[in-house]
Design a protein around this motif. Structure first.
Motif, short mmCIF file in Angstrom:
data_model
loop_
_atom_site.label_atom_id
_atom_site.label_comp_id
_atom_site.label_asym_id
_atom_site.label_seq_id
_atom_site.Cartn_x
_atom_site.Cartn_y
_atom_site.Cartn_z
N GLU A 110 31.56 52.92 38.09
CA GLU A 110 31.23 52.78 36.67
C GLU A 110 30.89 54.11 36.00
OE1 GLU A 110 28.13 49.88 36.34
OE2 GLU A 110 29.46 48.19 36.86
N GLY A 111 31.65 55.16 36.33
CA GLY A 111 31.48 56.44 35.67
C GLY A 111 30.27 57.23 36.11
N SER A 112 29.60 56.82 37.19
CA SER A 112 28.37 57.50 37.61
C SER A 112 28.60 58.96 38.01
CB SER A 112 27.70 56.74 38.76
OG SER A 112 28.59 56.57 39.85
N LEU A 113 29.78 59.28 38.52
CA LEU A 113 30.03 60.66 38.92
C LEU A 113 30.18 61.59 37.71
CD1 LEU A 113 32.51 60.29 41.92
CD2 LEU A 113 30.05 60.71 41.97
N GLU A 114 30.41 61.01 36.54
CA GLU A 114 30.55 61.82 35.33
C GLU A 114 29.21 62.00 34.60
OE1 GLU A 114 33.25 59.52 36.18
OE2 GLU A 114 33.85 61.47 37.00
N ASP A 115 28.16 61.39 35.10
CA ASP A 115 26.84 61.56 34.49
C ASP A 115 26.45 63.04 34.60
OD1 ASP A 115 23.79 61.66 34.44
OD2 ASP A 115 24.11 59.54 34.02
#
Length: 230
Positions: A110-115
């Motif tokens: 859910e996009g956590s690596l782009e945080d």
């Protein structure tokens, strides 16, 4: 009955192959015949992060190290509980696991690596530990202190590895360790290494049913001054 589909294979340095498997909407990461991670069982991985964040609550710009990316459940839980100024480093030894997170498992991450709080360190978590200055070190490596897929992982949990983790933590920091099962000798090693250790049983499933796993929370010294007052 839906059969398992083999999506990809990755080589673990000095260890077994990892296989990414899918059965319908269910995903699994296997090391030989051993299942290391399943998308339907994330409760204990989330607890690893939430319990750790509770221990360091109130610190300014806390630095967290997560050893093992897996399916990102620990990372997502850490992001949900860590403050906006936190710095979270995820150490992952196998580059393919990072690729899976941005590929077939992207919907789970859910996009956590782009945080913006997140940095991915592609290498041995022992190297990242050695950088020091951590408020929390969260280890979900192999299947716990009794390593199954990579013999080198044992070094994280032996007296020398625990000593390195202790030196790498800021005063009042926490070493949190996930395990599929209890391990009395490991609890003893933590205490002999000078940690104040609690062993917590947690649910493997998010809904609180079925198997239970173990999280050790091992603290160092007294809380730092910037920790919230009780």
């Amino acid at each position: 009955m839906i059969r398992w589909e083999h999506l990809d294979t990755a080589q673990v340095p000095g260890g077994d192959e990892l296989k990414l498997m899918r059965r319908g909407a269910e995903y699994s990461i296997m090391a030989g015949p051993i299942e290391l991670m399943n998308s339907r069982m994330s409760g204990s991985e989330q607890a690893l992060a939430t319990l750790s964040c509770e221990r360091i609550a109130g610190r300014k710009a806390p630095r967290l190290l997560i050893g093992g990316l897996g399916m990102g459940f620990t990372l997502r839980a850490a992001l949900a509980h860590a403050p906006a100024d936190a710095q979270i480093t995820v150490a992952e030894l196998v580059p393919a696991v990072v690729a899976w997170a941005r590929g077939p498992l992207a919907h789970i991450f859910e996009g956590s690596l782009e945080d913006p709080r997140v940095t991915v360190f592609e290498g041995d978590v022992a190297e990242a530990i050695g950088q020091g200055g951590w408020d929390a070190i969260l280890l979900d490596v192999d299947n716990g202190p009794g390593g199954l897929s990579r013999e080198e992982n044992d070094g994280l949990y032996d007296p020398r590895g625990l000593g390195a983790a202790k030196r790498a933590l800021r005063l009042g920091g926490v070493l949190a360790v996930w395990s599929a099962a209890p391990d009395a000798p490991f609890s003893q090693r933590l205490r002999r290494a000078g940690f104040q250790a609690d062993e917590v049983r947690v649910n493997a499933h998010r809904k609180g049913r079925g198997a239970r796993h173990v999280v050790w929370l091992a603290s160092v010294g007294q809380p730092t001054k910037n920790r919230a007052s009780p």
